[in-house]
Structures are given as structure tokens and as C-alpha cells.
Design a protein around this motif. Structure first.
Motif, PDB file in Angstrom:
ATOM      1  N   ALA A 133       0.831  -1.210   0.000  1.00 51.67           N
ATOM      2  CA  ALA A 133       0.000   0.000   0.000  1.00 51.67           C
ATOM      3  C   ALA A 133       0.860   1.253   0.000  1.00 51.67           C
ATOM      4  N   GLU A 134       1.948   1.242   0.773  1.00 52.07           N
ATOM      5  CA  GLU A 134       2.838   2.405   0.831  1.00 52.07           C
ATOM      6  C   GLU A 134       3.557   2.615  -0.498  1.00 52.07           C
ATOM      7  N   ALA A 135       3.985   1.525  -1.119  1.00 48.28           N
ATOM      8  CA  ALA A 135       4.668   1.632  -2.413  1.00 48.28           C
ATOM      9  C   ALA A 135       3.741   2.273  -3.425  1.00 48.28           C
ATOM     10  N   ARG A 136       2.476   1.900  -3.380  1.00 44.18           N
ATOM     11  CA  ARG A 136       1.485   2.471  -4.289  1.00 44.18           C
ATOM     12  C   ARG A 136       1.331   3.966  -4.022  1.00 44.18           C
ATOM     13  N   LYS A 137       1.264   4.331  -2.740  1.00 45.72           N
ATOM     14  CA  LYS A 137       1.112   5.724  -2.357  1.00 45.72           C
ATOM     15  C   LYS A 137       2.354   6.523  -2.768  1.00 45.72           C
ATOM     16  N   ASP A 138       3.557   5.987  -2.484  1.00 44.05           N
ATOM     17  CA  ASP A 138       4.802   6.662  -2.820  1.00 44.05           C
ATOM     18  C   ASP A 138       4.961   6.795  -4.323  1.00 44.05           C
ATOM     19  N   HIS A 139       4.588   5.749  -5.060  1.00 44.62           N
ATOM     20  CA  HIS A 139       4.713   5.782  -6.514  1.00 44.62           C
ATOM     21  C   HIS A 139       3.896   6.936  -7.088  1.00 44.62           C
ATOM     22  N   GLY A 140       2.673   7.089  -6.624  1.00 46.33           N
ATOM     23  CA  GLY A 140       1.816   8.180  -7.096  1.00 46.33           C
ATOM     24  C   GLY A 140       2.384   9.530  -6.734  1.00 46.33           C
ATOM     25  N   HIS A 141       2.910   9.652  -5.499  1.00 42.79           N
ATOM     26  CA  HIS A 141       3.483  10.916  -5.044  1.00 42.79           C
ATOM     27  C   HIS A 141       4.729  11.249  -5.851  1.00 42.79           C
ATOM     28  N   ASN A 142       5.604  10.279  -6.009  1.00 40.93           N
ATOM     29  CA  ASN A 142       6.844  10.505  -6.737  1.00 40.93           C
ATOM     30  C   ASN A 142       6.587  10.817  -8.194  1.00 40.93           C
ATOM     31  N   LYS A 143       5.588  10.187  -8.792  1.00 36.62           N
ATOM     32  CA  LYS A 143       5.264  10.427 -10.188  1.00 36.62           C
ATOM     33  C   LYS A 143       4.828  11.883 -10.396  1.00 36.62           C
ATOM     34  N   ARG A 144       4.042  12.415  -9.451  1.00 38.68           N
ATOM     35  CA  ARG A 144       3.576  13.796  -9.573  1.00 38.68           C
ATOM     36  C   ARG A 144       4.728  14.791  -9.415  1.00 38.68           C
ATOM     37  N   ASN A 145       5.787  14.412  -8.710  1.00 37.84           N
ATOM     38  CA  ASN A 145       6.892  15.321  -8.451  1.00 37.84           C
ATOM     39  C   ASN A 145       8.071  15.095  -9.384  1.00 37.84           C
ATOM     40  N   ARG A 146       7.812  14.473 -10.533  1.00 43.98           N
ATOM     41  CA  ARG A 146       8.870  14.227 -11.513  1.00 43.98           C
ATOM     42  C   ARG A 146       8.456  14.807 -12.866  1.00 43.98           C
ATOM     43  N   ASP A 147       9.462  15.210 -13.638  1.00 42.68           N
ATOM     44  CA  ASP A 147       9.177  15.720 -14.977  1.00 42.68           C
ATOM     45  C   ASP A 147       8.989  14.556 -15.941  1.00 42.68           C
ATOM     46  N   GLU A 148       8.796  14.863 -17.237  1.00 40.93           N
ATOM     47  CA  GLU A 148       8.512  13.824 -18.222  1.00 40.93           C
ATOM     48  C   GLU A 148       9.673  12.847 -18.412  1.00 40.93           C
ATOM     49  N   LYS A 149      10.893  13.226 -18.014  1.00 36.37           N
ATOM     50  CA  LYS A 149      12.048  12.323 -18.123  1.00 36.37           C
ATOM     51  C   LYS A 149      12.257  11.510 -16.843  1.00 36.37           C
ATOM     52  N   GLY A 150      11.414  11.732 -15.838  1.00 41.44           N
ATOM     53  CA  GLY A 150      11.549  10.995 -14.589  1.00 41.44           C
ATOM     54  C   GLY A 150      12.441  11.673 -13.566  1.00 41.44           C
ATOM     55  N   ASN A 151      12.957  12.868 -13.908  1.00 41.51           N
ATOM     56  CA  ASN A 151      13.805  13.600 -12.966  1.00 41.51           C
ATOM     57  C   ASN A 151      12.940  14.363 -11.973  1.00 41.51           C
ATOM     58  N   PRO A 152      13.415  14.525 -10.732  1.00 42.73           N
ATOM     59  CA  PRO A 152      12.632  15.284  -9.755  1.00 42.73           C
ATOM     60  C   PRO A 152      12.389  16.707 -10.248  1.00 42.73           C
ATOM     61  N   LYS A 153      11.156  17.191 -10.083  1.00 43.79           N
ATOM     62  CA  LYS A 153      10.838  18.569 -10.460  1.00 43.79           C
ATOM     63  C   LYS A 153      11.544  19.505  -9.491  1.00 43.79           C
ATOM     64  N   ASN A 154      11.911  20.686  -9.978  1.00 46.81           N
ATOM     65  CA  ASN A 154      12.543  21.742  -9.189  1.00 46.81           C
ATOM     66  C   ASN A 154      13.919  21.340  -8.658  1.00 46.81           C
ATOM     67  N   ARG A 155      14.515  20.272  -9.208  1.00 46.73           N
ATOM     68  CA  ARG A 155      15.824  19.836  -8.729  1.00 46.73           C
ATOM     69  C   ARG A 155      16.850  20.942  -8.932  1.00 46.73           C
ATOM     70  N   GLY A 156      16.817  21.565 -10.097  1.00 49.79           N
ATOM     71  CA  GLY A 156      17.766  22.632 -10.377  1.00 49.79           C
ATOM     72  C   GLY A 156      17.598  23.799  -9.428  1.00 49.79           C
ATOM     73  N   MET A 157      16.360  24.186  -9.131  1.00 57.97           N
ATOM     74  CA  MET A 157      16.096  25.296  -8.242  1.00 57.97           C
ATOM     75  C   MET A 157      16.598  24.974  -6.835  1.00 57.97           C
ATOM     76  N   LEU A 158      16.416  23.753  -6.382  1.00 60.60           N
ATOM     77  CA  LEU A 158      16.887  23.379  -5.054  1.00 60.60           C
ATOM     78  C   LEU A 158      18.404  23.412  -5.001  1.00 60.60           C
ATOM     79  N   LYS A 159      19.053  22.936  -6.059  1.00 58.31           N
ATOM     80  CA  LYS A 159      20.511  22.931  -6.101  1.00 58.31           C
ATOM     81  C   LYS A 159      21.023  24.365  -6.142  1.00 58.31           C
ATOM     82  N   GLU A 160      20.361  25.186  -6.967  1.00 56.89           N
ATOM     83  CA  GLU A 160      20.759  26.575  -7.075  1.00 56.89           C
ATOM     84  C   GLU A 160      20.704  27.261  -5.721  1.00 56.89           C
ATOM     85  N   ASN A 161      19.617  27.088  -5.008  1.00 60.18           N
ATOM     86  CA  ASN A 161      19.448  27.725  -3.711  1.00 60.18           C
ATOM     87  C   ASN A 161      20.421  27.191  -2.674  1.00 60.18           C
TER      88      ASN A 161
END
Length: 170
Positions: A133-161
Motif C-alpha cells: 500500500a505504501e509503495a502504491r502511495k509513494d509511486h503516485g506521489h513521486n510520479k507527480r513530483n517528476r518531470d517527463e524524463k523521470g527527474n525530480p521537479k525543481n531539482r535545479g532550483m533546489l541545487k541553485e538555492n
């Protein structure tokens, strides 16, 4: 006695309902049924059951699915069975081929399973269900927070900051 053949989930289109509409592939129970490792969980269920003697038991997928529903919705044994009776999506997840108004099994089976399994085995079984159940929940959460290539969204902004020196506010 338990008879088990390896899992073969119907497609949602194959599930028969008395209604004049097809069930949705986007339903949460349909999606969950696609990611549950049914055969892996069936091993835990069948560890304490005989394959040679006794009356044929309820399908492992039906029992496992009912336990997942029970824990996910935090229902009592009786309420779990009543909820399943009313929901064709849940019945699909339990491996039934068509909607039925009768209970999938008597609620006392939950007690029998808890009694039959050792506390350790029951805990392992529950941990596997929770992981699923947790894997299913995490998969959905992680999918929403990734771009079309599977990279985390806002990764560059976090690194920049994180590379910027902090200002001295004293």
C-alpha cells in the motif's frame, strides 16, 4: 485445504456487472489490484494451510484483498464484508469475475486467519500488505513530483538555492 493457481487478474472489461455501464480503469481499487504482488502475498496466507486435506478454502486473492481493504479503510471485520458486498470495484480487486450481492466469505474468517497464523507470521503478512500500500502511495506521489524524463521537479532550483551563501543577518 487450499487450492491455488498462480494469479491471473481479469481485465476490467471482463468483469461483469448488472449495471449498464463498464467500470472505470481509473478507479483506485482497479489501480491497486494491478500493483499488488498477489502470488507473493499468497505464500504468507498459505503457510498454515494444508494442500492435501480439509474443505477447499476461500481464494487467497479474495482473503488478501479483503485484508487490504480492511486495513486501508480501518474497518471492522463485519463492516469490511458489508463494504465489499456493495462495491463492484472491490469485488474486482478480490478476483471475482462478476458482481455478487452475497458476502465473499463470513466475517469470522478474519478471526480464524488471525488464530491460525502465528503472531510473527501474521505480522510479516501485514508488513507485506502495508509495504504494498505504501509503495502504491509513494509511486503516485513521486510520479507527480517528476518531470517527463523521470527527474525530480525543481531539482535545479533546489541545487541553485543550496549553493548560494547564506546572508549574515546579525
Amino acid at each position: 485445504m487450499i487450492k491455488y493457481s498462480f494469479h491471473s487478474q481479469l481485465t476490467i472489461e471482463e468483469f461483469k456487472t448488472p449495471f449498464e455501464t463498464n467500470l472505470s480503469k481509473e478507479n483506485r481499487w482497479v489501480k491497486l489490484s494491478e500493483v499488488i504482488p498477489w502470488d507473493h502475498l499468497a505464500v504468507y496466507y498459505m503457510k498454515t494451510m494444508s494442500t492435501e486435506t480439509g474443505r477447499t478454502g476461500v481464494s487467497p486473492q479474495t482473503v488478501i484483498g479483503a485484508m487490504i481493504i480492511k486495513h486501508k479503510l480501518k474497518l471492522s471485520d463485519v463492516e469490511t464484508i458489508e463494504t465489499i458486498k456493495e462495491n463492484p470495484y472491490m469485488q474486482f480487486m478480490l478476483g471475482l469475475s462478476e458482481f455478487q450481492e452475497a458476502p465473499v466469505f463470513d466475517s469470522s474468517l478474519f478471526v480464524t486467519i488471525r488464530r491460525r497464523m502465528s503472531a510473527e507470521l501474521f505480522d510479516q503478512f501485514n508488513q507485506e500488505i502495508i509495504k504494498c500500500a505504501e509503495a502504491r502511495k509513494d509511486h503516485g506521489h513521486n510520479k507527480r513530483n517528476r518531470d517527463e524524463k523521470g527527474n525530480p521537479k525543481n531539482r535545479g532550483m533546489l541545487k541553485e538555492n543550496s549553493d548560494k551563501p547564506k546572508e549574515d543577518t546579525t
